[in-house]
Design a protein around this motif. Structure first.
Motif, PDB file in Angstrom:
ATOM      1  N   ARG A  13       0.856  -1.333   0.034  1.00 44.67           N
ATOM      2  CA  ARG A  13      -0.011   0.094  -0.102  1.00 44.67           C
ATOM      3  C   ARG A  13       0.988   1.315  -0.002  1.00 44.67           C
ATOM      4  NH1 ARG A  13      -4.799   1.653   4.468  1.00 44.67           N
ATOM      5  NH2 ARG A  13      -5.709   3.150   3.158  1.00 44.67           N
ATOM      6  N   HIS A  14       2.171   1.209   0.645  1.00 46.27           N
ATOM      7  CA  HIS A  14       2.886   2.388   0.703  1.00 46.27           C
ATOM      8  C   HIS A  14       4.077   2.103   0.165  1.00 46.27           C
ATOM      9  CE1 HIS A  14      -0.138   3.741   3.808  1.00 46.27           C
ATOM     10  NE2 HIS A  14      -0.214   2.607   4.332  1.00 46.27           N
ATOM     11  N   GLY A  33      -0.429   2.262   7.757  1.00 48.29           N
ATOM     12  CA  GLY A  33       0.893   3.357   7.654  1.00 48.29           C
ATOM     13  C   GLY A  33       1.516   3.346   9.082  1.00 48.29           C
ATOM     14  N   GLN A  53       8.261   1.886   3.958  1.00 47.98           N
ATOM     15  CA  GLN A  53       7.767   2.567   5.191  1.00 47.98           C
ATOM     16  C   GLN A  53       8.987   2.489   5.997  1.00 47.98           C
ATOM     17  OE1 GLN A  53       4.668  -0.311   6.097  1.00 47.98           O
ATOM     18  NE2 GLN A  53       3.219   1.517   6.543  1.00 47.98           N
TER      19      GLN A  53
END
Length: 499
Positions: A191-192, A379, A195
């Motif tokens: 998704r990110h 997140g 991180q």
């Protein structure tokens, strides 16, 4: 408009980036004597807007749980009822069904326990809440270890639970470090992309894990270094037939003395590790510069679902306590059902090492894993990392040593003398994790690699022989082997002498 208060503190009042300690320091400023004294104010995110117990709201909050994944897990609650029915009516005729239903029923029960702990933690200061949440998540593991050691009886066939407990201790650590952290890195990376996490979380976590690993491995290293020095005796059982048997009792350095020494070292090490755990908790709780508070607070403000989470209905304090008691009762009963059927599971072909290292840790840590994965997806990687490292630290510094102390009080020889195979797995896993945490950044590839390492470990555990077959490093297993050899010697003597 007044600035929002975080954990009861107006940011404008804070200086030098300091945050409130978990254990409040009483102020001597008499200008504030008109305020109602409280231990700590409930943060806004923990406010339910209600008091007492309301059944409709209680079941609504329970069903929605903390995330869509946790809510989906609640669909498994019928398995809890089925497990109780199977235990009452079919435990003798279908023990494997009882084990399977109890195993599946543990997942929603542990999830409810973790969620109730999370709801109670929301009403506490930040780090105190996370410590409480982690502790309640580990209660499942503590109950499991205690039930196993209570049922330990090496004189009965299938009653030696020490190898399973030892495997479960290390399996819990490996499941958090490899599987849970790997899935967190993977879903967070999808998704990110990548991180970044704060160095202090990974450094403190890695340091504590290394200290814990050192303490856990000392008894095994001591035994491995000296087992060849234990004196043996040749027993003649017939013409030209001799058997070498380890001496257990003598004034010299024998197997019996080595066993006693390792047991005493394990107990002393357990006391030291538990002391280390409480020192760690006290430092986190009382430090004016809490090592995690600022990092986690900032991380949660970047939570992608923060606004939606704030709007969700919440348990009152009373409802959270009721949910905790209900889930604890279910978890304890289901764990007793599981342990009672372990002998049948092993006889069905499931190896001891696979059961302890893989199956039991997966179900006992289900709630924490779901929470950590949801946080990584949102997140909140620092909080997710803490949920992976925190339980591992607690298992190594507290839960594992605690079962040694409990065994000591019950007069049962529970020690920290692990299999060489398991020692290798623990050391290599910590080295792999430390290498991945060193750059302070995670991505989906690192997560996938950690999951692959865990899968390789699971495959090796499936083919690893049971302790009574393998070359064991366990004191209890050596006693069992010695007893078997003694019985064999007596049988051969009778065959040769005809007596």
């Amino acid at each position: 408009m007044a600035a929002p208060r975080i954990n009861g503190i107006n940011p404008a009042e804070a200086t030098n980036n300091e945050t409130a300690p978990l254990i409040p320091h009483h102020s001597h400023n008499h200008n504030h004597h008109h305020r109602t004294p409280t231990l700590f104010p409930i943060p806004h995110e923990g406010e339910s807007g209600r008091t007492g117990f309301h059944p409709s709201h209680f079941f609504l909050v329970l069903w929605r749980s903390s995330s869509p994944i946790s809510s989906f897990v609640n669909l498994l609650f019928p398995f809890v009822i089925a497990a109780f029915i199977s235990r009452i009516f079919f435990s003798h005729s279908h023990p494997l069904w009882t084990f399977a239903l109890s195993y599946i029923g543990m997942i929603p029960s542990a999830n409810l326990l973790g969620f109730a702990g999370q709801e109670l933690a929301r009403k506490m200061p930040k780090v105190a809440g996370i410590l409480i949440e982690t502790t309640f998540g580990s209660i499942v593991e503590i109950i499991l270890f205690v039930v196993l050691i209570i049922n330990h009886d090496e004189k009965e066939e299938g009653g030696n639970m020490v190898p399973i407990i030892q495997a479960a201790i290390l399996g819990s650590i490996l499941t958090n470090l490899l599987l849970c952290l790997g899935v967190c890195f993977f879903v967070g990376g999808i998704r990110h992309v990548s991180q970044r996490f704060h160095a202090i979380v990974s450094e403190v976590g890695s340091g504590l894990l290394l200290v814990a690993a050192f303490g856990l491995l000392i008894p095994s290293a001591f035994y491995s270094a000296l087992k060849s020095e234990a004196k043996t005796v040749e027993v003649v059982i017939g013409e030209g037939v001799k058997v070498v048997v380890p001496l257990e009792h003598s004034d010299d350095f024998t197997l019996g003395k080595l066993e006693d020494d390792v047991l005493q070292i394990s107990r002393a090490t357990s006391v030291a590790l538990i002391l280390s755990f409480f020192m760690y908790i006290w430092y986190c709780a009382s430090s004016q510069h809490s090592i995690f508070d600022e990092v986690i607070e900032a991380d949660e403000h970047r939570d992608a679902d923060r606004e939606a989470d704030m709007e969700k209905p919440k348990f009152t304090a009373t409802e959270a306590v009721i949910a905790l008691l209900l889930s604890l009762a279910c978890v304890t009963a289901l764990l007793i059902f599981l342990v009672d059927e372990i002998e049948h599971v092993v006889h069905s072909g499931v190896p001891d090492q696979f059961l302890g290292l893989i199956l039991l840790p997966l179900v006992e840590k289900a709630a924490e894993h779901l929470t950590a994965i949801d946080e990584a997806w949102d997140g909140v990687i620092n909080v997710a990392l803490y949920h992976c490292l925190g339980p591992s630290i607690q298992t190594a510094l507290f839960n594992g040593p605690l079962v040694v102390i409990v065994g000591w009080t019950l007069g049962k020889p529970m020690d920290l003398n692990f299999e060489i195979f398991m020692i290798g797995l623990l050391v290599l896993s910590i080295l792999v994790i430390s290498n991945f945490l060193r750059d302070g950044e995670s991505n989906w590839l690192e997560g996938a690699l950690l999951v692959i390492v865990y899968a390789i470990t699971a495959i090796a555990c499936w083919y690893y022989p049971n302790p009574d077959v393998a070359s064991s490093n366990s004191l209890q297993q050596l006693k069992l082997i010695n007893g078997t050899v003694a019985n064999a010697i007596e049988g051969l003597r009778q065959a040769f002498t005809g007596v």
